[in-house]
Design a protein around this motif. Structure first.
Motif, PDB file in Angstrom:
ATOM      1  N   ARG A  82       0.958  -1.152  -0.055  1.00  0.00           N
ATOM      2  CA  ARG A  82      -0.063   0.091  -0.080  1.00  0.00           C
ATOM      3  C   ARG A  82       0.651   1.316  -0.061  1.00  0.00           C
ATOM      4  N   SER A  83       1.886   1.230   0.667  1.00  0.00           N
ATOM      5  CA  SER A  83       2.979   2.139   0.540  1.00  0.00           C
ATOM      6  C   SER A  83       3.787   2.418  -0.345  1.00  0.00           C
ATOM      7  N   ALA A  84       3.659   1.512  -1.363  1.00  0.00           N
ATOM      8  CA  ALA A  84       4.672   1.685  -2.500  1.00  0.00           C
ATOM      9  C   ALA A  84       3.949   2.287  -3.609  1.00  0.00           C
ATOM     10  N   PRO A  85       4.591   3.359  -4.082  1.00  0.00           N
ATOM     11  CA  PRO A  85       3.839   3.964  -5.500  1.00  0.00           C
ATOM     12  C   PRO A  85       4.151   3.199  -6.617  1.00  0.00           C
ATOM     13  N   VAL A  86       3.036   3.432  -7.535  1.00  0.00           N
ATOM     14  CA  VAL A  86       3.164   2.901  -8.918  1.00  0.00           C
ATOM     15  C   VAL A  86       3.681   3.834  -9.753  1.00  0.00           C
ATOM     16  N   HIS A  87       4.504   3.948 -10.202  1.00  0.00           N
ATOM     17  CA  HIS A  87       5.107   5.133 -11.081  1.00  0.00           C
ATOM     18  C   HIS A  87       4.459   5.235 -12.345  1.00  0.00           C
ATOM     19  N   LEU A  88       3.708   6.019 -12.696  1.00  0.00           N
ATOM     20  CA  LEU A  88       3.029   6.041 -13.837  1.00  0.00           C
ATOM     21  C   LEU A  88       3.680   6.803 -15.008  1.00  0.00           C
ATOM     22  N   CYS A  89       4.047   7.926 -14.902  1.00  0.00           N
ATOM     23  CA  CYS A  89       4.705   8.606 -16.040  1.00  0.00           C
ATOM     24  C   CYS A  89       5.261  10.025 -15.616  1.00  0.00           C
ATOM     25  N   ARG A  90       6.163  10.634 -16.428  1.00  0.00           N
ATOM     26  CA  ARG A  90       6.703  11.865 -16.062  1.00  0.00           C
ATOM     27  C   ARG A  90       6.495  12.952 -17.514  1.00  0.00           C
ATOM     28  N   LEU A  91       5.823  14.011 -17.100  1.00  0.00           N
ATOM     29  CA  LEU A  91       5.721  14.856 -18.026  1.00  0.00           C
ATOM     30  C   LEU A  91       6.724  15.842 -18.160  1.00  0.00           C
ATOM     31  N   ARG A  92       6.684  16.668 -19.451  1.00  0.00           N
ATOM     32  CA  ARG A  92       7.728  17.550 -19.444  1.00  0.00           C
ATOM     33  C   ARG A  92       7.107  18.878 -20.057  1.00  0.00           C
ATOM     34  N   TYR A  93       7.285  20.078 -19.435  1.00  0.00           N
ATOM     35  CA  TYR A  93       6.626  21.317 -19.994  1.00  0.00           C
ATOM     36  C   TYR A  93       7.645  22.125 -20.629  1.00  0.00           C
TER      37      TYR A  93
END
Length: 139
Positions: A82-93
Motif C-alpha cells: 500500500r505504501s509503494a507508489p506505482v510510477h505512471l509517467c513523467r511529463l515535461r513542460y
C-alpha cells in the motif's frame, strides 16, 4: 555548420506555480472521472520542467505460501504494498499547458523512457498522458 535538433525529451521550461496547480487539478479530476476505484490516491509532484504522476493501489490478498516465502505477516505485506507508489509517467513542460512530452515508467529498466502519446504525437495533454500510463492501474 551547426545543426539544431529539437528533442521533446530534454530541456523544457520551469513550471510556474499557477500551471502546477491547474495541472494537478486537471489530472486529479480526470483520474477520478475515468479511473475511480483503480487507485487509492495519487501523488503528483513537480520539479523544474517535470511533473511526476504516481498512484497508490490496494494490493491483492496474499496467499499463505507467499507470506511464508516473504517471511512477513499479512498486515506487513499489505502495508508494504500500500505504501509503494506505482510510477505512471513523467511529463515535461515547454510553456504550453496543452502540449507536454511524456516519459513512461518502465519497470523492466526501473527508469522513465521517452515515449509518444497514443495519438502518435510527441506532445499531448496531461489527461492523455494519464490514459497512456493507466495501463499500470488495470491489473
Amino acid at each position: 555548420m551547426r545543426t539544431w535538433v529539437y528533442d521533446p525529451h530534454s530541456g523544457g521550461v520551469k513550471i510556474p506555480p499557477a500551471v502546477q496547480q491547474r495541472t494537478e487539478q486537471r489530472i486529479r479530476a480526470y483520474a477520478e472521472a475515468h479511473y475511480a476505484g483503480k487507485f487509492t490516491r495519487l501523488d503528483i509532484r513537480f520539479r523544474g520542467a517535470l511533473c511526476y504522476i504516481d498512484a497508490y493501489v490496494e494490493p491483492a490478498e496474499p496467499s499463505r505460501a507467499m507470506l511464508r516465502t516473504l517471511s512477513e505477516t499479512r498486515e506487513q505485506h499489505l502495508e508494504r504494498l500500500r505504501s509503494a507508489p506505482v510510477h505512471l509517467c513523467r511529463l515535461r513542460y515547454f510553456g504550453d499547458e496543452e502540449a507536454w512530452s511524456m516519459a513512461f515508467y518502465t519497470y523492466s529498466h526501473e527508469k522513465y523512457e521517452p515515449c509518444v502519446f497514443d495519438t502518435g504525437s510527441d506532445h499531448g495533454t496531461p489527461e492523455e498522458a494519464f490514459d497512456t500510463s493507466a495501463v499500470y492501474l488495470q491489473g
